[in-house]
Design an enzyme around this catalytic site. Structure first.
Site, PDB file in Angstrom:
ATOM      1  N   CYS A 120      -4.858  12.366   0.218  1.00 43.92           N
ATOM      2  CA  CYS A 120      -3.645  12.211   1.018  1.00 43.92           C
ATOM      3  C   CYS A 120      -2.517  13.056   0.438  1.00 43.92           C
ATOM      4  O   CYS A 120      -1.805  13.763   1.163  1.00 43.92           O
ATOM      5  CB  CYS A 120      -3.245  10.738   1.064  1.00 43.92           C
ATOM      6  N   CYS A 121      -2.351  13.022  -0.896  1.00 40.71           N
ATOM      7  CA  CYS A 121      -1.331  13.841  -1.548  1.00 40.71           C
ATOM      8  C   CYS A 121      -1.588  15.326  -1.324  1.00 40.71           C
ATOM      9  O   CYS A 121      -0.651  16.116  -1.154  1.00 40.71           O
ATOM     10  CB  CYS A 121      -1.294  13.542  -3.047  1.00 40.71           C
ATOM     11  N   CYS A 210       6.640   8.737  -1.409  1.00 39.51           N
ATOM     12  CA  CYS A 210       6.292   8.265  -0.077  1.00 39.51           C
ATOM     13  C   CYS A 210       6.385   6.740  -0.032  1.00 39.51           C
ATOM     14  O   CYS A 210       6.119   6.055  -1.025  1.00 39.51           O
ATOM     15  CB  CYS A 210       4.878   8.714   0.289  1.00 39.51           C
ATOM     16  N   CYS A 213       3.580   4.401  -1.286  1.00 44.15           N
ATOM     17  CA  CYS A 213       3.210   4.581  -2.687  1.00 44.15           C
ATOM     18  C   CYS A 213       4.373   4.341  -3.637  1.00 44.15           C
ATOM     19  O   CYS A 213       4.319   4.744  -4.805  1.00 44.15           O
ATOM     20  CB  CYS A 213       2.640   5.976  -2.897  1.00 44.15           C
ATOM     21  N   CYS A 238       1.097  13.120  -8.302  1.00 42.86           N
ATOM     22  CA  CYS A 238       0.515  13.507  -7.015  1.00 42.86           C
ATOM     23  C   CYS A 238      -0.209  14.835  -7.095  1.00 42.86           C
ATOM     24  O   CYS A 238      -0.970  15.188  -6.210  1.00 42.86           O
ATOM     25  CB  CYS A 238       1.604  13.579  -5.950  1.00 42.86           C
TER      26      CYS A 238
END
Length: 272
Positions: A120-121, A210, A213, A238
């Protein structure tokens, strides 16, 4: 109480640190142009932006608009542009890649495994970062040695060999003008110079990423304990400031702690 009243306590050599940071920024622009600032819109990065503006250092500024930022963070981009009368470059994830990841793994994939979180990062930060840094010889960050054990060795100027997604190798230079600053220095500067900042800092979010997170922290918790709090400490990056595999140099990948074993409810600490 707000973040300024809680944290604005400068170190004895605060003025010397400011002068040191300004001199470094001026040198960086002279030696490494074209250069850009990577802003997370956190307190440190807002200080760096103010230093750039106040001392007429010619650098662009960019933000990774991941699609998962808190509304307060997104709103700060407009406030920054209005306050300084300048444009901030916004880099978004590839919409098709982001949509495909969510369709396959769900909106909360980051909680299920370290690999999914890093994927995702990669989509929301690393690929847009590569576009943001294209054509730049150097970038400016708000990293400080005090932020975490993993960042304790941050240098003012760091050089690294990077390979882009097309296999092209180059040298990238990172400038860290706040490397020696304390959290108290950061907030003293913000208070003294009336720097706009993210209101989440007033709600005990010292480090803001984010929304899925990031959580608030309690007084006394580690500075970055609210980031990826379900993972082991050494995994909490990240990828922007670590090796290509997401670990620090010389480290093995950290183990993942299952979400079922940790609380995911943000903690709102209220001081006495």
């Amino acid at each position: 109480m707000n973040a300024i009243s809680l944290y604005a306590k400068p170190s004895a050599d605060f003025d010397a640190k400011v002068a040191e940071s300004v001199a470094l920024l001026q040198r960086a622009v002279r030696d490494y142009a074209p250069i850009t600032q990577a802003s997370s819109l956190g307190a440190e990065d807002m200080v760096v932006t103010d230093l750039l503006q106040r001392h007429h250092v010619q650098s662009s500024i960019f933000v990774l608009e991941t699609g998962k930022l808190h509304p307060e963070t997104v709103a700060l981009i407009d406030r920054l542009e209005s306050h300084y009368g300048r444009e901030v470059d916004r880099y978004y994830p590839n919409p098709a890649a982001a949509a495909a990841f969510v369709a396959e793994n769900g909106e909360e994939a980051m909680y299920r495994s370290l690999g999914l979180r890093k994927s995702c990062c990669d989509i929301r930060k690393m690929e847009p970062l590569e576009r943001a840094l294209a054509g730049k010889r150097a970038w400016i960050t708000g990293l400080r040695r005090e932020q975490s054990g993993a960042r304790a060795e941050v240098e003012f100027i760091e050089h690294s060999q990077v390979t882009d997604r097309n296999g092209v190798e180059s040298t990238r230079t990172k400038i860290n003008p706040l490397a020696r600053w304390t959290w108290g220095d950061v907030w003293h500067y913000i208070a003294t110079n009336k720097v706009p900042y993210n209101p989440l800092h007033d709600q005990f979010f010292p480090s803001i990423g984010c929304a899925p997170c990031t959580r608030a922290v309690t007084l006394g918790e580690d500075f970055r304990s609210g980031r990826w709090w379900w993972e082991q400490e050494s995994a909490k990056e990240c990828g922007l400031h670590v090796a290509a595999d997401g670990t620090h140099e010389g480290e093995e990948p950290a183990a993942f702690e299952p979400l079922s074993a940790v609380s995911v409810i943000p903690i709102r600490a209220i001081p006495n």
